[in-house]
Design a protein around this motif. Sequence first.
Motif, PDB file in Angstrom:
ATOM      1  N   ASN A   6      95.361 -40.277 -39.074  1.00  0.00           N
ATOM      2  CA  ASN A   6      95.241 -41.730 -38.928  1.00  0.00           C
ATOM      3  C   ASN A   6      95.571 -42.161 -37.504  1.00  0.00           C
ATOM      4  N   VAL A   9      92.683 -41.084 -35.151  1.00  0.00           N
ATOM      5  CA  VAL A   9      91.518 -41.957 -35.297  1.00  0.00           C
ATOM      6  C   VAL A   9      91.773 -43.288 -34.599  1.00  0.00           C
ATOM      7  N   ALA A  10      92.969 -43.849 -34.805  1.00  0.00           N
ATOM      8  CA  ALA A  10      93.302 -45.127 -34.163  1.00  0.00           C
ATOM      9  C   ALA A  10      93.360 -44.969 -32.647  1.00  0.00           C
ATOM     10  N   LEU A  12      91.781 -42.868 -30.760  1.00  0.00           N
ATOM     11  CA  LEU A  12      90.457 -42.668 -30.183  1.00  0.00           C
ATOM     12  C   LEU A  12      89.681 -43.982 -30.042  1.00  0.00           C
ATOM     13  N   ARG A  13      90.140 -45.021 -30.695  1.00  0.00           N
ATOM     14  CA  ARG A  13      89.502 -46.332 -30.561  1.00  0.00           C
ATOM     15  C   ARG A  13      90.007 -47.093 -29.329  1.00  0.00           C
ATOM     16  N   LEU A  14      91.085 -46.623 -28.727  1.00  0.00           N
ATOM     17  CA  LEU A  14      91.666 -47.281 -27.554  1.00  0.00           C
ATOM     18  C   LEU A  14      90.813 -47.029 -26.317  1.00  0.00           C
ATOM     19  N   SER A  15      91.046 -47.844 -25.300  1.00  0.00           N
ATOM     20  CA  SER A  15      90.364 -47.624 -24.022  1.00  0.00           C
ATOM     21  C   SER A  15      90.911 -46.345 -23.391  1.00  0.00           C
ATOM     22  N   GLU A  18      94.424 -46.851 -22.137  1.00  0.00           N
ATOM     23  CA  GLU A  18      95.419 -46.900 -23.209  1.00  0.00           C
ATOM     24  C   GLU A  18      95.651 -45.512 -23.806  1.00  0.00           C
ATOM     25  N   ARG A  19      94.570 -44.725 -23.968  1.00  0.00           N
ATOM     26  CA  ARG A  19      94.724 -43.361 -24.491  1.00  0.00           C
ATOM     27  C   ARG A  19      95.553 -42.512 -23.547  1.00  0.00           C
TER      28      ARG A  19
END
Length: 83
Positions: A6, A9-10, A12-15, A18-19
């Motif tokens: 989880n 997945v979350a 990988l949605r960041l810029s 941010e990652r």
Amino acid sequence: MSDAENVLVAALRLSAKERAAVAAALIQSLDEPEQTTDDVEAAWDEEIQQRLADVDAGVVTPVPWPEARRRILAAAKGRREAP
């Protein structure tokens, strides 16, 4: 889905910025308190040199990023994909 999946997945949605910040914080959380930044950097320098030597000697074969990403994501989902 596990907590780790989880989070991945979350994340990988960041810029990208941010990652990178999340990755740096996670890596820093793994450092042992008695290690200095110089010790860690020296250890990484040594590891990088060894990995480059392995590639140059043909001991390992680099994997293109799209394939590596596919394998990483599959592993995060609990699947092991053949090279």
